[in-house]
Enzyme design. Structure first.
Site, PDB file in Angstrom:
ATOM      1  N   ASP A 210     -34.076  19.719  -2.277  1.00  0.00           N
ATOM      2  CA  ASP A 210     -33.674  20.729  -3.261  1.00  0.00           C
ATOM      3  C   ASP A 210     -32.680  20.121  -4.242  1.00  0.00           C
ATOM      4  OD1 ASP A 210     -30.704  21.499  -2.333  1.00  0.00           O
ATOM      5  OD2 ASP A 210     -31.939  21.180  -0.551  1.00  0.00           O
ATOM      6  N   ASP A 212     -29.586  21.439  -4.739  1.00  0.00           N
ATOM      7  CA  ASP A 212     -28.312  22.098  -4.458  1.00  0.00           C
ATOM      8  C   ASP A 212     -28.226  23.333  -5.355  1.00  0.00           C
ATOM      9  OD1 ASP A 212     -26.071  21.791  -2.610  1.00  0.00           O
ATOM     10  OD2 ASP A 212     -24.814  21.627  -4.391  1.00  0.00           O
TER      11      ASP A 212
END
Length: 295
Positions: A210, A212
């Protein structure tokens, strides 16, 4: 030359190594308590292997409760020479996208609730972690990733946060913009520091799941998104690991970067002032220098 034994610490989504000859789950007792789980041992392409699921099978340990000292001691006690850490992480860089891997070479340690050293009162030691990963072992990880068709980035700074919550937006922006971190995770510290104290070569492979929470087009971290990416990363991580024995070989010369001699001048406590109880606990991680001092 000594025998190579590759120790793999598997992160989220990686709970075993496929294809091991003579595969066996073994229990290893350590003076630092029980490791995260039993260790899977065997050989792959003629090279000895040991695998430890960092969170335990079934993911029972939170990042702050992983028994890091017991894990590193158990690997050392089994005869491991080279430790490859595989872990999920978030990215602070557009070009380091979900599904990519990063061979980490630096850390910022923001953990606060973990035992970070094998040493202490009764036996004080200071090792250098200026360069916390082994370039030779990192080379092998990068080559294994590229040979497997993985989009891999060589070099990056890993921000180790305490967790278990993900970052606030303000923290994410600070780590990315002011501190210059590249990826963020919760488990590589104090693992890397302890591996250095145990005189083990250590390499970190961060598998990006991802962005973040800093990225304007992706919003906050979504666990369902992480899990979906994690499954694809896990397959690629297992492939990377399976390529390491052929790259490292069964025989091993001393580490050209000195990882396996990190304690040579690190212990400061005079022999007659050392605590006997702590010295007994250090038999695996510091046995080389302690035997040298008493022999």
């Amino acid at each position: 030359m000594t025998d190579t034994m590759i120790g793999v610490i598997g992160g989220s989504g990686i709970y075993e190594i496929a294809g091991l000859s003579g595969a066996e789950w073994v229990s290893v007792a350590t003076p630092w308590g029980a490791p995260s789980d039993q260790l899977l041992t065997g050989t792959l392409d003629g090279v000895k292997m040991a695998f430890l699921p960092r969170h335990g099978r079934g993911h029972v340990h939170a990042p702050a409760t992983v028994p890091y000292r017991a894990n590193i001691d158990a690997l050392k006690r089994l005869g491991v020479t080279d430790v490859v850490s595989v872990s999920a992480c978030g990215s602070f860089r557009d070009e380091m996208a979900p599904g990519d891997f990063v061979v980490v070479d630096q850390f910022i340690d923001r953990t606060i609730a973990r035992e970070k050293s094998f040493f202490g009162t009764g036996c004080v030691a200071h090792v250098s972690v200026a360069h916390p990963t082994c370039p030779r072992l990192s080379d092998a990880c990068e080559t294994a990733a590229r040979d497997g068709g993985i989009n891999v980035h060589r070099g990056g700074t890993y921000l180790a946060m305490e967790g278990p919550q993900f970052s606030t937006l303000a923290e994410s922006r600070m780590y990315r913009e002011a501190w210059g971190a590249d990826v963020i995770g919760m488990t590589n510290m104090p693992e890397a520091k302890l591996a250095r104290e145990a005189e083990l070569c250590y390499a970190s492979v961060a598998m990006i799941t991802d962005y973040d929470s800093w990225h304007p087009d992706h919003g906050e971290v979504d666990v369902t998104q992480i899990i979906a990416t994690l499954m694809g990363n896990a397959e690629k991580g297992r492939d990377l690991v399976s390529r390491l024995p052929a790259l490292l070989g069964a025989g091993r010369a001393p580490c050209p970067h000195g990882c396996d001699r990190a304690l040579e001048y690190a212990i400061l406590t005079a022999p007659d002032k050392r605590d006997a109880g702590l010295m007994a606990k250090l038999d695996a991680v510091a046995g080389r220098v302690l035997e040298k001092a008493t022999g």
